[in-house]
Design a protein around this motif. Structure first.
Motif, PDB file in Angstrom:
ATOM      1  N   LEU A  10       3.795   1.652   7.483  1.00 27.27           N
ATOM      2  CA  LEU A  10       2.547   1.574   8.227  1.00 27.27           C
ATOM      3  C   LEU A  10       2.691   0.477   9.271  1.00 27.27           C
ATOM      4  N   SER A  11       2.520   0.839  10.530  1.00 25.83           N
ATOM      5  CA  SER A  11       2.625  -0.157  11.599  1.00 25.83           C
ATOM      6  C   SER A  11       1.287  -0.870  11.749  1.00 25.83           C
ATOM      7  N   ASP A  12       1.256  -1.851  12.613  1.00 24.29           N
ATOM      8  CA  ASP A  12      -0.005  -2.512  12.918  1.00 24.29           C
ATOM      9  C   ASP A  12      -0.971  -1.500  13.530  1.00 24.29           C
ATOM     10  N   THR A  13      -2.263  -1.733  13.364  1.00 26.04           N
ATOM     11  CA  THR A  13      -3.250  -0.832  13.951  1.00 26.04           C
ATOM     12  C   THR A  13      -3.486  -1.199  15.407  1.00 26.04           C
ATOM     13  N   PRO A  28      10.186  -3.565  17.523  1.00 23.44           N
ATOM     14  CA  PRO A  28      11.413  -2.902  17.079  1.00 23.44           C
ATOM     15  C   PRO A  28      11.109  -1.529  16.491  1.00 23.44           C
ATOM     16  N   SER A  29      12.117  -0.685  16.431  1.00 20.64           N
ATOM     17  CA  SER A  29      11.961   0.649  15.859  1.00 20.64           C
ATOM     18  C   SER A  29      11.930   0.557  14.333  1.00 20.64           C
ATOM     19  N   PRO A  30      10.925   1.147  13.694  1.00 21.73           N
ATOM     20  CA  PRO A  30      10.831   1.060  12.227  1.00 21.73           C
ATOM     21  C   PRO A  30      11.724   2.047  11.494  1.00 21.73           C
ATOM     22  N   LEU A  31      12.336   2.993  12.228  1.00 22.46           N
ATOM     23  CA  LEU A  31      13.108   4.036  11.562  1.00 22.46           C
ATOM     24  C   LEU A  31      14.566   3.622  11.410  1.00 22.46           C
ATOM     25  N   PRO A  32      15.128   3.756  10.220  1.00 25.85           N
ATOM     26  CA  PRO A  32      16.538   3.423  10.035  1.00 25.85           C
ATOM     27  C   PRO A  32      17.445   4.496  10.631  1.00 25.85           C
ATOM     28  N   ASP A  98     -14.669   5.844  10.851  1.00 23.89           N
ATOM     29  CA  ASP A  98     -15.793   5.290  11.591  1.00 23.89           C
ATOM     30  C   ASP A  98     -15.418   3.985  12.279  1.00 23.89           C
ATOM     31  N   ARG A  99     -16.286   3.526  13.126  1.00 24.89           N
ATOM     32  CA  ARG A  99     -16.074   2.262  13.822  1.00 24.89           C
ATOM     33  C   ARG A  99     -16.172   1.113  12.824  1.00 24.89           C
ATOM     34  N   ILE A 100     -15.122   0.283  12.813  1.00 25.73           N
ATOM     35  CA  ILE A 100     -15.104  -0.860  11.910  1.00 25.73           C
ATOM     36  C   ILE A 100     -15.658  -2.063  12.672  1.00 25.73           C
ATOM     37  N   ARG A 101     -16.703  -2.646  12.156  1.00 22.57           N
ATOM     38  CA  ARG A 101     -17.328  -3.782  12.834  1.00 22.57           C
ATOM     39  C   ARG A 101     -16.935  -5.103  12.186  1.00 22.57           C
ATOM     40  N   LEU A 102     -15.767  -5.129  11.593  1.00 19.54           N
ATOM     41  CA  LEU A 102     -15.234  -6.349  11.005  1.00 19.54           C
ATOM     42  C   LEU A 102     -14.258  -6.947  12.014  1.00 19.54           C
ATOM     43  N   TRP A 103     -14.596  -8.080  12.569  1.00 21.61           N
ATOM     44  CA  TRP A 103     -13.831  -8.623  13.686  1.00 21.61           C
ATOM     45  C   TRP A 103     -12.848  -9.710  13.267  1.00 21.61           C
ATOM     46  N   LYS A 104     -12.863 -10.116  12.014  1.00 23.53           N
ATOM     47  CA  LYS A 104     -11.957 -11.167  11.572  1.00 23.53           C
ATOM     48  C   LYS A 104     -10.508 -10.686  11.687  1.00 23.53           C
ATOM     49  N   GLU A 105      -9.613 -11.571  12.063  1.00 22.39           N
ATOM     50  CA  GLU A 105      -8.205 -11.238  12.287  1.00 22.39           C
ATOM     51  C   GLU A 105      -7.564 -10.662  11.021  1.00 22.39           C
ATOM     52  N   GLY A 106      -6.927  -9.494  11.152  1.00 23.34           N
ATOM     53  CA  GLY A 106      -6.194  -8.884  10.054  1.00 23.34           C
ATOM     54  C   GLY A 106      -7.000  -8.004   9.129  1.00 23.34           C
ATOM     55  N   VAL A 107      -8.325  -7.977   9.282  1.00 27.12           N
ATOM     56  CA  VAL A 107      -9.154  -7.194   8.361  1.00 27.12           C
ATOM     57  C   VAL A 107      -8.946  -5.695   8.585  1.00 27.12           C
ATOM     58  N   ARG A 108      -8.845  -5.276   9.838  1.00 23.52           N
ATOM     59  CA  ARG A 108      -8.665  -3.852  10.121  1.00 23.52           C
ATOM     60  C   ARG A 108      -7.331  -3.347   9.583  1.00 23.52           C
ATOM     61  N   ASP A 109      -6.281  -4.151   9.723  1.00 22.49           N
ATOM     62  CA  ASP A 109      -4.983  -3.769   9.164  1.00 22.49           C
ATOM     63  C   ASP A 109      -5.060  -3.687   7.642  1.00 22.49           C
ATOM     64  N   LEU A 110      -5.763  -4.607   7.027  1.00 21.37           N
ATOM     65  CA  LEU A 110      -5.910  -4.610   5.577  1.00 21.37           C
ATOM     66  C   LEU A 110      -6.667  -3.371   5.096  1.00 21.37           C
ATOM     67  N   VAL A 111      -7.701  -2.959   5.836  1.00 18.59           N
ATOM     68  CA  VAL A 111      -8.463  -1.761   5.472  1.00 18.59           C
ATOM     69  C   VAL A 111      -7.554  -0.535   5.519  1.00 18.59           C
ATOM     70  N   MET A 112      -6.725  -0.438   6.557  1.00 19.97           N
ATOM     71  CA  MET A 112      -5.818   0.704   6.674  1.00 19.97           C
ATOM     72  C   MET A 112      -4.780   0.677   5.558  1.00 19.97           C
ATOM     73  N   GLU A 113      -4.250  -0.488   5.230  1.00 18.56           N
ATOM     74  CA  GLU A 113      -3.292  -0.601   4.130  1.00 18.56           C
ATOM     75  C   GLU A 113      -3.908  -0.142   2.813  1.00 18.56           C
ATOM     76  N   LEU A 114      -5.142  -0.534   2.557  1.00 18.14           N
ATOM     77  CA  LEU A 114      -5.813  -0.149   1.315  1.00 18.14           C
ATOM     78  C   LEU A 114      -6.056   1.358   1.253  1.00 18.14           C
ATOM     79  N   CYS A 115      -6.437   1.950   2.378  1.00 18.13           N
ATOM     80  CA  CYS A 115      -6.677   3.401   2.387  1.00 18.13           C
ATOM     81  C   CYS A 115      -5.383   4.172   2.190  1.00 18.13           C
ATOM     82  N   CYS A 116      -4.270   3.686   2.757  1.00 20.55           N
ATOM     83  CA  CYS A 116      -2.971   4.332   2.532  1.00 20.55           C
ATOM     84  C   CYS A 116      -2.524   4.151   1.089  1.00 20.55           C
ATOM     85  N   ALA A 117      -2.800   2.984   0.515  1.00 20.86           N
ATOM     86  CA  ALA A 117      -2.465   2.758  -0.890  1.00 20.86           C
ATOM     87  C   ALA A 117      -3.277   3.681  -1.792  1.00 20.86           C
TER      88      ALA A 117
END
Length: 132
Positions: A10-13, A28-32, A98-117
């Motif tokens: 999962l890359s950065d959002t 960098p390219s994530p693919l080996p 939906d639109r995420i209204r959480l503006w704290k640094e890294g929260v949006r990436d964390l939400v995506m990581e949790l949904c993928c998990a």
């Protein structure tokens, strides 16, 4: 993503207005080396060293595709369909859609990581048919 349809990377959002090609071209390219990349016709100029690019054949202007090209495009479509199913499985968590209204640094990436998990957890409990 592997044959069991679990998400492995999962890359950065990015914001919705950033084109996918610009994201893919950023190092960098994530693919080996030796891996395969299924892409669509929106990425015609995109290549990666030592990575096999799987892309449908574009229909020539005023001509038809050969039967072999048509069958190859259908096979790629089936593989991409599984990928779209994984994307929709992640989007079951409506916070991703939906639109995420959480503006704290890294929260949006964390939400995506949790949904993928959560998707990986669902697939581990109730496996889908393996990808062909």
């Amino acid at each position: 993503m592997n044959a069991l349809l679990t998400i492995l990377f999962l890359s950065d959002t990015y914001g919705g207005r950033t084109h996918d090609l610009r994201i893919a071209e950023a190092p960098p390219s994530p693919l080996p080396a030796g891996s395969g990349l299924v892409q669509d016709l929106g990425f015609l100029s995109f290549t990666l060293p030592e990575v096999e690019i799987l892309m449908p054949t574009k229909k020539p202007r005023g001509q038809a595709l050969t039967w072999e090209q048509h069958l190859a495009n259908q096979a790629l479509h089936q593989r991409r369909l599984w990928i779209e199913h994984v994307n929709s499985s992640v989007k079951r968590c409506r916070i991703v859609q939906d639109r995420i209204r959480l503006w704290k640094e890294g929260v949006r990436d964390l939400v995506m990581e949790l949904c993928c998990a959560l998707h990986n957890f669902r697939v581990r409990l109730h496996p889908w048919l393996p990808m062909i």
